[in-house]
Design a protein around this motif. Structure first.
Motif, PDB file in Angstrom:
ATOM      1  N   SER A   1      24.210  33.984  63.351  1.00 13.50           N
ATOM      2  CA  SER A   1      22.931  33.751  62.680  1.00 13.50           C
ATOM      3  C   SER A   1      21.919  34.805  63.075  1.00 13.50           C
ATOM      4  O   SER A   1      21.908  35.286  64.207  1.00 13.50           O
ATOM      5  CB  SER A   1      22.398  32.360  63.014  1.00 13.50           C
ATOM      6  N   GLN A   2      21.084  35.175  62.110  1.00 10.61           N
ATOM      7  CA  GLN A   2      19.993  36.122  62.328  1.00 10.61           C
ATOM      8  C   GLN A   2      18.759  35.558  61.648  1.00 10.61           C
ATOM      9  O   GLN A   2      18.523  35.801  60.475  1.00 10.61           O
ATOM     10  CB  GLN A   2      20.361  37.503  61.773  1.00 10.61           C
ATOM     11  N   GLY A   3      17.988  34.788  62.409  1.00 12.52           N
ATOM     12  CA  GLY A   3      16.838  34.115  61.816  1.00 12.52           C
ATOM     13  C   GLY A   3      17.291  33.055  60.832  1.00 12.52           C
ATOM     14  O   GLY A   3      18.066  32.162  61.168  1.00 12.52           O
ATOM     15  N   ASN A   4      16.841  33.177  59.578  1.00 10.02           N
ATOM     16  CA  ASN A   4      17.222  32.212  58.542  1.00 10.02           C
ATOM     17  C   ASN A   4      18.496  32.611  57.811  1.00 10.02           C
ATOM     18  O   ASN A   4      18.904  31.940  56.863  1.00 10.02           O
ATOM     19  CB  ASN A   4      16.081  32.057  57.521  1.00 10.02           C
ATOM     20  N   TYR A   5      19.103  33.705  58.239  1.00 10.92           N
ATOM     21  CA  TYR A   5      20.280  34.217  57.555  1.00 10.92           C
ATOM     22  C   TYR A   5      21.513  34.145  58.452  1.00 10.92           C
ATOM     23  O   TYR A   5      21.413  34.179  59.674  1.00 10.92           O
ATOM     24  CB  TYR A   5      20.055  35.668  57.107  1.00 10.92           C
ATOM     25  N   ALA A   6      22.670  34.053  57.816  1.00 12.02           N
ATOM     26  CA  ALA A   6      23.949  34.049  58.528  1.00 12.02           C
ATOM     27  C   ALA A   6      24.777  35.229  58.039  1.00 12.02           C
ATOM     28  O   ALA A   6      24.844  35.507  56.841  1.00 12.02           O
ATOM     29  CB  ALA A   6      24.697  32.745  58.289  1.00 12.02           C
ATOM     30  N   SER A   7      25.389  35.924  59.006  1.00 14.06           N
ATOM     31  CA  SER A   7      26.255  37.048  58.682  1.00 14.06           C
ATOM     32  C   SER A   7      27.707  36.613  58.821  1.00 14.06           C
ATOM     33  O   SER A   7      28.130  36.187  59.899  1.00 14.06           O
ATOM     34  CB  SER A   7      25.966  38.232  59.617  1.00 14.06           C
ATOM     35  N   PHE A   8      28.465  36.724  57.728  1.00 15.61           N
ATOM     36  CA  PHE A   8      29.876  36.377  57.707  1.00 15.61           C
ATOM     37  C   PHE A   8      30.689  37.665  57.886  1.00 15.61           C
ATOM     38  O   PHE A   8      30.520  38.617  57.114  1.00 15.61           O
ATOM     39  CB  PHE A   8      30.252  35.728  56.374  1.00 15.61           C
ATOM     40  N   PHE A   9      31.551  37.687  58.895  1.00 18.58           N
ATOM     41  CA  PHE A   9      32.389  38.857  59.125  1.00 18.58           C
ATOM     42  C   PHE A   9      33.815  38.497  58.712  1.00 18.58           C
ATOM     43  O   PHE A   9      34.466  37.652  59.338  1.00 18.58           O
ATOM     44  CB  PHE A   9      32.322  39.289  60.583  1.00 18.58           C
ATOM     45  N   ILE A  10      34.265  39.150  57.658  1.00 20.76           N
ATOM     46  CA  ILE A  10      35.533  38.799  57.021  1.00 20.76           C
ATOM     47  C   ILE A  10      36.493  39.988  57.101  1.00 20.76           C
ATOM     48  O   ILE A  10      36.106  41.139  56.855  1.00 20.76           O
ATOM     49  CB  ILE A  10      35.290  38.403  55.555  1.00 20.76           C
ATOM     50  N   LYS A  11      37.726  39.700  57.478  1.00 21.21           N
ATOM     51  CA  LYS A  11      38.731  40.747  57.629  1.00 21.21           C
ATOM     52  C   LYS A  11      39.258  41.191  56.261  1.00 21.21           C
ATOM     53  O   LYS A  11      39.687  40.380  55.454  1.00 21.21           O
ATOM     54  CB  LYS A  11      39.880  40.239  58.491  1.00 21.21           C
ATOM     55  N   LYS A  12      39.216  42.524  56.058  1.00 21.95           N
ATOM     56  CA  LYS A  12      39.784  43.110  54.847  1.00 21.95           C
ATOM     57  C   LYS A  12      40.470  44.414  55.233  1.00 21.95           C
ATOM     58  O   LYS A  12      39.820  45.372  55.645  1.00 21.95           O
ATOM     59  CB  LYS A  12      38.703  43.368  53.796  1.00 21.95           C
ATOM     60  N   GLU A  13      41.793  44.412  55.158  1.00 19.98           N
ATOM     61  CA  GLU A  13      42.590  45.601  55.472  1.00 19.98           C
ATOM     62  C   GLU A  13      42.274  46.135  56.879  1.00 19.98           C
ATOM     63  O   GLU A  13      41.937  47.301  57.071  1.00 19.98           O
ATOM     64  CB  GLU A  13      42.350  46.693  54.426  1.00 19.98           C
TER      65      GLU A  13
END
Length: 291
Positions: free
Chosen positions: A203-215
Motif C-alpha cells: 500500500s502507498q497511501g490510498n493506493y495499492a501496488s500489485f506486483f504481478i509476474k510476467k515472463e
C-alpha cells in the motif's frame, strides 16, 4: 540436575521495547515506594519524621536503577540479549544482577539520611537481603504478565495458522477461480490477474501496488483500493497472506526468512526488496506457512 539445566535453557521472550522497560521501571519504583511508605517494614519505623521523602527517594532511585539495568546492558551486549538466544536462565540472571545493582544504589541513597538524623546504620549485605525480599515480588509479577501476554499472542497466531490450513483443506475439495478481478474503492477501475502470478501487494497511501509476474519479471499495477478490501477478496487462497500492515504476499514466491523477533523479513529470488513481517508472527508460524 539435568531437568533444571534443561528448564533454564528454555527460550524466553525478552521484550526489547524501551516503552515496556520504562513501564516496568515506573511500576517497580512506584510499588517499592507505596509498599515501604504504607507498611514500613524492617527498620522504617525509625523514620517517622522523614518517612515520606525517604521512601519517595527510594522509589525514584529504584525506578532509575531498574531502567538502567534493563536498557544499558541490552545496548552494550546486543548479541547476549538477542531475542533468539534469550532463555529463562538468562532472564533469572538479569533479575539477580538487577536487584543487586538496585540494592547497592538504594543502600548508598539511604546513607544520605543516616548521618544527619542519627539513624541506625545497616550493613550492605543485610540491606541487599531486604531489597531482594521487596523487589522480587513486583519483578516476578511483571515477568509473569509479560510471558503470559506473549504466550497468548503466539497461541492466537497458532490458531490463525490452523484456520488457514483448515481453509486450505476446504479449498482442496473445491475449485477456486484462478482469474481474479479487484475493483477500486470508487468502483470505476479494476485490475485483472491470475492468482498464481500475483507475487505481492503493497500500500502507498490510498493506493495499492500489485506486483504481478510476467515472463520472469515483475509488472506493477496500481489501483485505488485498501489492503483490507483486497485480503477480504483473497482470503480463500491459503498462499495469500497479509504479513504486515502494508504488505500482502504470495508465499509460493518466498524462499527464505531472515531477521529475529524484533522483525522478520521475507526474501524472494524474484523480489528486489525484503518484505517486512508484523511482530505478531513468530518464526515458527512463518515457517509453517512457507512449507
Amino acid at each position: 540436575m539435568k531437568n533444571i539445566i534443561n528448564w533454564l535453557q528454555k527460550p524466553y521472550y525478552f521484550n526489547p521495547k524501551p516503552a515496556y522497560k520504562l513501564k516496568v521501571s515506573i511500576y517497580h519504583g512506584l510499588f517499592i515506594f507505596l509498599f515501604l511508605y504504607i507498611f514500613r517494614p524492617f527498620y522504617l519505623h525509625e523514620f517517622d519524621e522523614i518517612i515520606l521523602p525517604y521512601t519517595l527517594g527510594i522509589g525514584i532511585t529504584a525506578f532509575v536503577a531498574t531502567f538502567l539495568i534493563l536498557y544499558i546492558p541490552a545496548l552494550i551486549f546486543k548479541d547476549y540479549f538477542s531475542e533468539d538466544k534469550w532463555t529463562i536462565g538468562r532472564n533469572l540472571l538479569l533479575m539477580f544482577v538487577g536487584v543487586t545493582f538496585i540494592g547497592v544504589a538504594l543502600w548508598y541513597f539511604g546513607e544520605i539520611y543516616k548521618e544527619p538524623y542519627n539513624l541506625r546504620k545497616i550493613n550492605l549485605l543485610q540491606f541487599l537481603s531486604y531489597t531482594f525480599l521487596v523487589s522480587l515480588i513486583p519483578l516476578t509479577f511483571f515477568v509473569f504478565i509479560n510471558e503470559k501476554n506473549i504466550r497468548l499472542k503466539r497461541e492466537q497466531k497458532v490458531k490463525d495458522i490452523k484456520e488457514i490450513k483448515r481453509v486450505q483443506e476446504i479449498n482442496n475439495t473445491k475449485k477456486l477461480d484462478k482469474e481474479i478481478s479487484i475493483t477500486s474503492d470508487n468502483g470505476k477501475e479494476k485490475i485483472n490477474f491470475h492468482i498464481d502470478h500475483l507475487v505481492y501487494i503493497t500500500s502507498q497511501g490510498n493506493y495499492a501496488s500489485f506486483f504481478i509476474k510476467k515472463e520472469d519479471k515483475l509488472k506493477e499495477k496500481i489501483l485505488r483500493v485498501t489492503l483490507l478490501k483486497i485480503i477480504s477478496e483473497l482470503e480463500n487462497y491459503p498462499n495469500i497472506i497479509r504479513c504486515h500492515k502494508s504488505y500482502i504476499v504470495n508465499t509460493n514466491f518466498i524462499n527464505d526468512i531472515s531477521g529475529n523477533a524484533r522483525g522478520y523479513l521475507l526474501k524472494s529470488e524474484i523480489i528486489d526488496i525484503n518484505i517486512p513481517v508484523s511482530r505478531s508472527f513468530s518464526k515458527q508460524s512463518l515457517l509453517r506457512l512457507l512449507n
